[in-house]
Scaffold this motif. Structure first.
Motif, PDB file in Angstrom:
ATOM      1  N   THR A  53     -23.120 -30.616 -14.377  1.00  0.00           N
ATOM      2  CA  THR A  53     -23.878 -29.512 -13.797  1.00  0.00           C
ATOM      3  C   THR A  53     -25.376 -29.780 -13.822  1.00  0.00           C
ATOM      4  O   THR A  53     -26.119 -29.228 -13.013  1.00  0.00           O
TER       5      THR A  53
ATOM      6  N   THR B 277     -28.507 -25.184  -7.642  1.00  0.00           N
ATOM      7  CA  THR B 277     -29.208 -24.051  -8.262  1.00  0.00           C
ATOM      8  C   THR B 277     -30.302 -24.569  -9.193  1.00  0.00           C
ATOM      9  O   THR B 277     -30.194 -24.474 -10.413  1.00  0.00           O
TER      10      THR B 277
ATOM     11  N   CYS C 113     -24.062 -25.295  -9.662  1.00  0.00           N
ATOM     12  CA  CYS C 113     -22.923 -24.494 -10.090  1.00  0.00           C
ATOM     13  C   CYS C 113     -21.742 -24.887  -9.219  1.00  0.00           C
ATOM     14  O   CYS C 113     -21.912 -25.387  -8.110  1.00  0.00           O
TER      15      CYS C 113
ATOM     16  N   TYR D 123     -18.400 -23.261  -7.545  1.00  0.00           N
ATOM     17  CA  TYR D 123     -17.737 -21.989  -7.245  1.00  0.00           C
ATOM     18  C   TYR D 123     -16.327 -22.255  -6.755  1.00  0.00           C
ATOM     19  O   TYR D 123     -16.115 -22.973  -5.774  1.00  0.00           O
TER      20      TYR D 123
ATOM     21  N   VAL E  49     -16.900 -19.117 -11.316  1.00  0.00           N
ATOM     22  CA  VAL E  49     -18.002 -20.025 -11.034  1.00  0.00           C
ATOM     23  C   VAL E  49     -18.435 -20.659 -12.351  1.00  0.00           C
ATOM     24  O   VAL E  49     -18.602 -19.976 -13.360  1.00  0.00           O
TER      25      VAL E  49
ATOM     26  N   THR F   5     -21.300 -22.314 -14.233  1.00  0.00           N
ATOM     27  CA  THR F   5     -22.743 -22.219 -14.015  1.00  0.00           C
ATOM     28  C   THR F   5     -23.581 -23.176 -14.855  1.00  0.00           C
ATOM     29  O   THR F   5     -24.803 -23.176 -14.724  1.00  0.00           O
TER      30      THR F   5
ATOM     31  N   THR G 180     -27.431 -22.545 -15.763  1.00  0.00           N
ATOM     32  CA  THR G 180     -28.183 -21.722 -14.809  1.00  0.00           C
ATOM     33  C   THR G 180     -28.083 -20.249 -15.155  1.00  0.00           C
ATOM     34  O   THR G 180     -29.072 -19.520 -15.101  1.00  0.00           O
TER      35      THR G 180
ATOM     36  N   LEU H  78     -26.010 -16.892  -6.522  1.00  0.00           N
ATOM     37  CA  LEU H  78     -25.003 -16.349  -7.430  1.00  0.00           C
ATOM     38  C   LEU H  78     -24.777 -14.843  -7.280  1.00  0.00           C
ATOM     39  O   LEU H  78     -23.630 -14.380  -7.346  1.00  0.00           O
TER      40      LEU H  78
ATOM     41  N   VAL I 296     -17.916 -15.898 -14.780  1.00  0.00           N
ATOM     42  CA  VAL I 296     -18.986 -16.878 -14.980  1.00  0.00           C
ATOM     43  C   VAL I 296     -18.653 -17.678 -16.230  1.00  0.00           C
ATOM     44  O   VAL I 296     -18.665 -17.145 -17.347  1.00  0.00           O
TER      45      VAL I 296
ATOM     46  N   THR J 178     -19.822 -20.567 -18.544  1.00  0.00           N
ATOM     47  CA  THR J 178     -21.159 -21.077 -18.816  1.00  0.00           C
ATOM     48  C   THR J 178     -21.138 -22.385 -19.603  1.00  0.00           C
ATOM     49  O   THR J 178     -20.120 -22.777 -20.161  1.00  0.00           O
TER      50      THR J 178
END
Length: 210
Positions: free
Chosen positions: A64, A126, A135, A137, A144, A146, A149, A176, A185, A187
């Motif tokens: 990412t 992003t 990210c 999706y 998603v 992320t 972010t 987003l 989300v 992370t």
């Protein structure tokens, strides 16, 4: 279609940037079915990542972004499986701080689709936490990924090299917040949340950013 699952592995290790080093826990996400998978952010511990992967075919190691805690194990996982390492080219300067003698294998591009086990993941560029932050999706999974972010409670940190608070706010607002509110989300650190749960707080962050 085979049943797709999302495995979460939490690893502990060092994050080094701007002359400092900290111990951090990272989420490694492994998306796939019983035969194939992709790894999102091979952090710290290649053996642990390979253990969760099991005997499945690894299609890609997706980064990412290129902070050291998210890419530390990427070359070793790639070497053990033959899978390519994918990174947005804007993060090459950060990548080289950790792996100066090993380049990523393929570039991630905004709008690109990665497919595994019948599931499509769309790359959303992003920037803000890092220039090449992305990210992923997956509408079919209503989720998603992320990276750093967006977290539960707000945007990722922007106080270090190559980061920008106004840029990350723009990324979150434009890429987003338009996702369905029920989107989970997942992370780079900490617990998952949803777009709907974060939207009210993000409006406050957006006002601070502009």
């Amino acid at each position: 279609m085979s049943r797709v699952r999302i495995d979460r592995l939490v690893t502990l290790g060092a994050f080094t940037l701007d002359g400092g080093t900290w111990q951090v826990e990272n989420n490694v996400w492994i998306v796939g079915d019983e035969t194939e998978a992709i790894v999102i952010d091979a952090a710290h511990d290649a053996e642990a990542v390979l253990g969760v992967l099991g005997g499945r075919t690894l299609r890609a190691v997706v980064c990412t972004h290129a902070h050291s805690d998210h890419i530390g194990a990427a070359p070793a996982v790639a070497a053990a499986t033959g899978a390519p390492v994918l990174l947005h080219p804007d993060d090459l300067p950060l990548w080289k701080l950790t792996h100066p003698d090993r380049q990523p294998d393929q570039e991630l591009r905004d709008g690109q689709t990665l497919s595994v086990a019948g599931v499509d993941l769309t790359v959303l560029h992003t920037p803000g936490h890092a220039p090449g932050a992305v990210c992923l999706y997956a509408p079919g999974l209503s989720t998603v990924f992320t990276g750093d972010t967006l977290f539960q409670g707000g945007p990722g940190a922007t106080g270090r090299l190559y980061s920008s608070f106004p840029v990350i706010i723009d990324s979150i607002r434009e890429r987003l917040l338009s996702l369905p509110p029920e989107t989970v989300v997942r992370t780079g650190h900490g617990e998952p949340t949803t777009i709907g749960a974060e939207a009210p707080h993000l409006q406050d962050w957006i006002r601070r950013g502009h």
